[in-house]
Structure formats: C-alpha cells, structure tokens
Write a protein that holds these residues in place. Structure first.
Motif, PDB file in Angstrom:
ATOM      1  N   SER A   6       0.822  -1.208   0.000  1.00 33.38           N
ATOM      2  CA  SER A   6       0.000   0.000   0.000  1.00 33.38           C
ATOM      3  C   SER A   6       0.853   1.254   0.000  1.00 33.38           C
ATOM      4  O   SER A   6       2.074   1.205   0.213  1.00 33.38           O
ATOM      5  CB  SER A   6      -0.895   0.022   1.244  1.00 33.38           C
ATOM      6  OG  SER A   6      -0.096   0.119   2.422  1.00 33.38           O
ATOM      7  N   LEU A   7       0.189   2.376  -0.216  1.00 36.14           N
ATOM      8  CA  LEU A   7       0.855   3.674  -0.137  1.00 36.14           C
ATOM      9  C   LEU A   7       1.431   3.892   1.255  1.00 36.14           C
ATOM     10  O   LEU A   7       2.544   4.392   1.406  1.00 36.14           O
ATOM     11  CB  LEU A   7      -0.131   4.787  -0.505  1.00 36.14           C
ATOM     12  CG  LEU A   7       0.407   6.223  -0.550  1.00 36.14           C
ATOM     13  CD1 LEU A   7      -0.349   7.033  -1.596  1.00 36.14           C
ATOM     14  CD2 LEU A   7       0.296   6.926   0.802  1.00 36.14           C
ATOM     15  N   GLU A   8       0.672   3.519   2.263  1.00 39.40           N
ATOM     16  CA  GLU A   8       1.111   3.699   3.650  1.00 39.40           C
ATOM     17  C   GLU A   8       2.361   2.880   3.938  1.00 39.40           C
ATOM     18  O   GLU A   8       3.302   3.356   4.589  1.00 39.40           O
ATOM     19  CB  GLU A   8      -0.013   3.313   4.610  1.00 39.40           C
ATOM     20  CG  GLU A   8      -1.218   4.237   4.586  1.00 39.40           C
ATOM     21  CD  GLU A   8      -2.088   4.065   3.353  1.00 39.40           C
ATOM     22  OE1 GLU A   8      -2.805   5.033   3.004  1.00 39.40           O
ATOM     23  OE2 GLU A   8      -2.042   2.974   2.732  1.00 39.40           O
ATOM     24  N   GLU A   9       2.383   1.641   3.463  1.00 42.85           N
ATOM     25  CA  GLU A   9       3.542   0.781   3.668  1.00 42.85           C
ATOM     26  C   GLU A   9       4.766   1.336   2.932  1.00 42.85           C
ATOM     27  O   GLU A   9       5.875   1.354   3.471  1.00 42.85           O
ATOM     28  CB  GLU A   9       3.233  -0.639   3.169  1.00 42.85           C
ATOM     29  CG  GLU A   9       4.344  -1.647   3.388  1.00 42.85           C
ATOM     30  CD  GLU A   9       4.545  -2.029   4.847  1.00 42.85           C
ATOM     31  OE1 GLU A   9       5.608  -2.587   5.158  1.00 42.85           O
ATOM     32  OE2 GLU A   9       3.646  -1.752   5.668  1.00 42.85           O
ATOM     33  N   THR A  11       5.349   4.471   2.108  1.00 41.93           N
ATOM     34  CA  THR A  11       5.795   5.690   2.790  1.00 41.93           C
ATOM     35  C   THR A  11       6.614   5.355   4.028  1.00 41.93           C
ATOM     36  O   THR A  11       7.640   5.985   4.307  1.00 41.93           O
ATOM     37  CB  THR A  11       4.581   6.553   3.181  1.00 41.93           C
ATOM     38  OG1 THR A  11       3.829   6.856   2.006  1.00 41.93           O
ATOM     39  CG2 THR A  11       5.017   7.851   3.832  1.00 41.93           C
ATOM     40  N   LYS A  12       6.159   4.345   4.760  1.00 46.17           N
ATOM     41  CA  LYS A  12       6.868   3.935   5.980  1.00 46.17           C
ATOM     42  C   LYS A  12       8.273   3.429   5.653  1.00 46.17           C
ATOM     43  O   LYS A  12       9.249   3.778   6.334  1.00 46.17           O
ATOM     44  CB  LYS A  12       6.073   2.838   6.700  1.00 46.17           C
ATOM     45  CG  LYS A  12       6.627   2.489   8.077  1.00 46.17           C
ATOM     46  CD  LYS A  12       5.802   1.396   8.734  1.00 46.17           C
ATOM     47  CE  LYS A  12       6.274   0.036   8.262  1.00 46.17           C
ATOM     48  NZ  LYS A  12       5.690  -1.085   9.047  1.00 46.17           N
ATOM     49  N   ASN A  20      10.656   6.316   4.557  1.00 43.87           N
ATOM     50  CA  ASN A  20      11.068   7.145   5.695  1.00 43.87           C
ATOM     51  C   ASN A  20      11.975   6.414   6.675  1.00 43.87           C
ATOM     52  O   ASN A  20      12.679   7.056   7.468  1.00 43.87           O
ATOM     53  CB  ASN A  20       9.831   7.664   6.435  1.00 43.87           C
ATOM     54  CG  ASN A  20       9.083   8.708   5.626  1.00 43.87           C
ATOM     55  OD1 ASN A  20       9.678   9.426   4.836  1.00 43.87           O
ATOM     56  ND2 ASN A  20       7.774   8.793   5.822  1.00 43.87           N
ATOM     57  N   HIS A  72       9.368   7.771  -3.657  1.00 40.12           N
ATOM     58  CA  HIS A  72       8.012   7.225  -3.718  1.00 40.12           C
ATOM     59  C   HIS A  72       7.251   8.020  -4.772  1.00 40.12           C
ATOM     60  O   HIS A  72       6.744   9.112  -4.491  1.00 40.12           O
ATOM     61  CB  HIS A  72       7.323   7.333  -2.352  1.00 40.12           C
ATOM     62  CG  HIS A  72       5.932   6.794  -2.364  1.00 40.12           C
ATOM     63  ND1 HIS A  72       4.849   7.507  -1.896  1.00 40.12           N
ATOM     64  CD2 HIS A  72       5.429   5.611  -2.807  1.00 40.12           C
ATOM     65  CE1 HIS A  72       3.752   6.799  -2.048  1.00 40.12           C
ATOM     66  NE2 HIS A  72       4.083   5.639  -2.586  1.00 40.12           N
ATOM     67  N   SER A 111       3.663   9.916  -4.408  1.00 44.50           N
ATOM     68  CA  SER A 111       3.526  11.119  -3.579  1.00 44.50           C
ATOM     69  C   SER A 111       4.497  12.222  -3.989  1.00 44.50           C
ATOM     70  O   SER A 111       4.559  13.260  -3.340  1.00 44.50           O
ATOM     71  CB  SER A 111       3.746  10.765  -2.100  1.00 44.50           C
ATOM     72  OG  SER A 111       5.050  10.249  -1.891  1.00 44.50           O
ATOM     73  N   GLU A 131      -5.586   7.072  -8.415  1.00 45.43           N
ATOM     74  CA  GLU A 131      -5.189   5.668  -8.295  1.00 45.43           C
ATOM     75  C   GLU A 131      -5.281   4.928  -9.625  1.00 45.43           C
ATOM     76  O   GLU A 131      -4.381   4.162  -9.987  1.00 45.43           O
ATOM     77  CB  GLU A 131      -6.061   4.968  -7.246  1.00 45.43           C
ATOM     78  CG  GLU A 131      -5.657   3.534  -6.942  1.00 45.43           C
ATOM     79  CD  GLU A 131      -4.289   3.421  -6.268  1.00 45.43           C
ATOM     80  OE1 GLU A 131      -3.615   2.395  -6.473  1.00 45.43           O
ATOM     81  OE2 GLU A 131      -3.886   4.370  -5.553  1.00 45.43           O
ATOM     82  N   SER A 157       0.394   2.954  -6.290  1.00 44.66           N
ATOM     83  CA  SER A 157       0.700   3.755  -5.100  1.00 44.66           C
ATOM     84  C   SER A 157       1.705   3.088  -4.162  1.00 44.66           C
ATOM     85  O   SER A 157       2.345   3.755  -3.354  1.00 44.66           O
ATOM     86  CB  SER A 157      -0.584   4.077  -4.343  1.00 44.66           C
ATOM     87  OG  SER A 157      -1.252   2.886  -3.967  1.00 44.66           O
ATOM     88  N   GLY A 158       1.858   1.775  -4.261  1.00 43.30           N
ATOM     89  CA  GLY A 158       2.821   1.070  -3.411  1.00 43.30           C
ATOM     90  C   GLY A 158       4.195   0.915  -4.035  1.00 43.30           C
ATOM     91  O   GLY A 158       5.039   0.197  -3.506  1.00 43.30           O
TER      92      GLY A 158
END
Length: 287
Positions: free
Chosen positions: A212-215, A217-218, A221, A241, A244, A252, A262-263
């Motif tokens: 995912s996008l969240e994964e 981004t994590k 960072n 990434h 973003s 999407e 996004s991932g």
C-alpha cells in the motif's frame, strides 16, 4: 503503436529503459514501424547511457539524455545531450512530415538545413531553438559533465552490479509483491535486456511494489543510507516514492494505468557497498 500514426505524426519518442516502471523497449520493433512511415524516432537513453545501450545500432534516429543524471554522476549540474545518427539527412530530405528542414529559413538568410554538409537535426536545434530559447550550458556545467564522463564506464558497471544484488534480495523478501529490474531472469523484460544491453548490465535503476501507499511511505522514511530525493544517477543511493512526488497529480486508476501503483518505490542504486544497501533496506522493510 502503428494504429496511432496519422498524417500529423512527427516523431515516436520512447525511453530505452523506462522510469520508474523499469521496462526495456523493443527498439528494433519500434524503429521498424517508424521507418515504414518515414517518421523520426527519438530515444531517451538517460537511464541506460551509451555505456550500456546504443540505440543507433538498432535503428534509432536520435538519442537524448538528461545529463543531470548518470553523465554528471553527482546531481551537480543541469543539462542535456542531443545526438543524431550519421546519415539522418536522407530521412529528412523531401519528407513532407519535415518541411521546415527542406524550406529556406528566412532567419538564417535562406539556409536549407538538408542542403548543408552538417547534421541537419542538431544544426537546426542549435541555430533556431538554442538561439530563440537561450537554452545553452554554462561553461562550469559543461566542465562538470566532462569530469563525470571520465568515470561513466566504471560507474555504470558498479551501479548495475549493486542494483542486481538489491533486486535479488527484494525479490526474496516476503513483504515485496513485485520487483521491476530487467537483470532478473524472472522479469518480463529480461529477454529485451539481454538483446539491447551490453554485458547484460541493466543500470542502477529499479523499482519494487509493496502492499500500500502507507507501507511504501513507511519504508521510504525508515531508510538511513538512501537519500530521499527525486533525482537518479547519483553516486549516492536515492529512494523515491513516485505516487507522492513525481506522479502525485495522478489518481489511483491513472497511476496503475501508467505502471506506477501507489505502493511502488523507486531506487537509484549508488556506489556504496551492496551489503550496506541491502542491510539498510532490510531494516526499513522490517521496521
């Protein structure tokens, strides 16, 4: 591709190795289509560089490079390279698609570009476009590019070796859905890479997908050795990434359509130790 060509088509523009989806173009197939219709082909060879891929040997007409990438090698200068193949004048002469090369240029006392003994495409780029737009390198930037080219051959070998080692690690990691690197035998572009890339070296650029996008981004960072910037081709390793940053204007569905979900995470492997690059990526994936 051929179905999209009409009377107004002026050029077929493509990358030898695409960024950030990391696909390898079938250069001979594309140039064959272009030649059937008398159309110029322009290949962006920035990622591969002439060290790894030589599009002229496979039928391309013009190559372009963002020299701000691998050419300088440190992201210190902004500039570009434009090269036309030998004998391109024969494709331009009397070609109705390119009347501006065949008619007198009033701003240069009636000069006809195809009637000179100079390369017509780059000649017109210099005389008309550079003159009108002022897009001319500073002497200092030119000097930086010259310094970079002295080590380009060695750097491209090391970039490629590091990228392959990292790609193999990522392909075996359970959190990684997919790795895009044509040096991997499992990759759909492997056959084209073997055909078009010297010694099967595939540059320092790769990308991989996580859930995912969240994964993504994590992970981005959490890295410590990689620099979080959007350039490529530096001696230091870079992580990006795209969803973003470089492709943030797309929704999407559009991201998926252009091969940038996004991932997706893009890596420009630098010249550090491959073991260090892998160790940092491992801790970021498992943080």
């Amino acid at each position: 591709l051929e179905a999209l060509i009409d009377a107004k088509t002026k050029v077929i523009f493509f990358e030898s190795l695409t960024n950030p989806s990391i696909d390898v173009a079938d250069i001979e197939a594309i140039t064959a289509i272009a030649n059937r219709h008398g159309i110029l082909t322009v290949v962006d060879n920035t990622v591969a560089t002439p060290i790894l891929c030589r599009p002229f040997e496979h039928g391309a007409d013009i190559t372009v490079h963002s020299a701000s990438k691998y050419t300088t090698g440190q992201g210190l200068a902004i500039g570009g390279i434009l090269v036309e193949r030998e004998g391109l004048v024969s494709k331009l002469r009397a070609n109705p698609r390119y009347e501006h090369f065949n008619k007198p240029d009033a701003s240069y006392h009636g000069l006809v570009y195809v009637d000179t003994n100079l390369p017509p495409y780059t000649l017109r780029a210099r005389l008309s476009l550079a003159r009108d737009l002022g897009a001319v390198l500073s002497p200092f930037n030119s000097w930086l590019f010259i310094q970079g080219m002295e080590t380009l051959f060695l750097r491209m070998q090391e970039h490629s070796k590091n990228a392959l080692a990292l790609a193999e690690f990522l392909e075996a990691h359970p959190k990684v859905k997919k790795v895009n690197y044509p040096g991997l035998k499992s990759n759909a572009n492997y056959k084209n890479a073997q055909k078009y890339f010297k010694d099967a070296l595939c540059s320092g650029l790769l990308s991989f997908e996580v859930a995912s996008l969240e994964e993504a981004t994590k992970i981005v960072n959490a890295t410590k050795l990689y620099s979080l910037v959007v350039n490529i081709g530096d001696s230091k390793s870079i992580i990006t990434h795209p969803a973003s940053t470089t492709h943030q204007q797309l929704n999407e569905q559009e991201l998926i359509a252009c091969g940038v979900p996004s991932g997706l995470i893009r890596i420009s492997c630098g010249l550090e130790s491959a073991a260090d690059l892998i160790a940092d990526m491992k801790q970021a994936l498992e943080a």
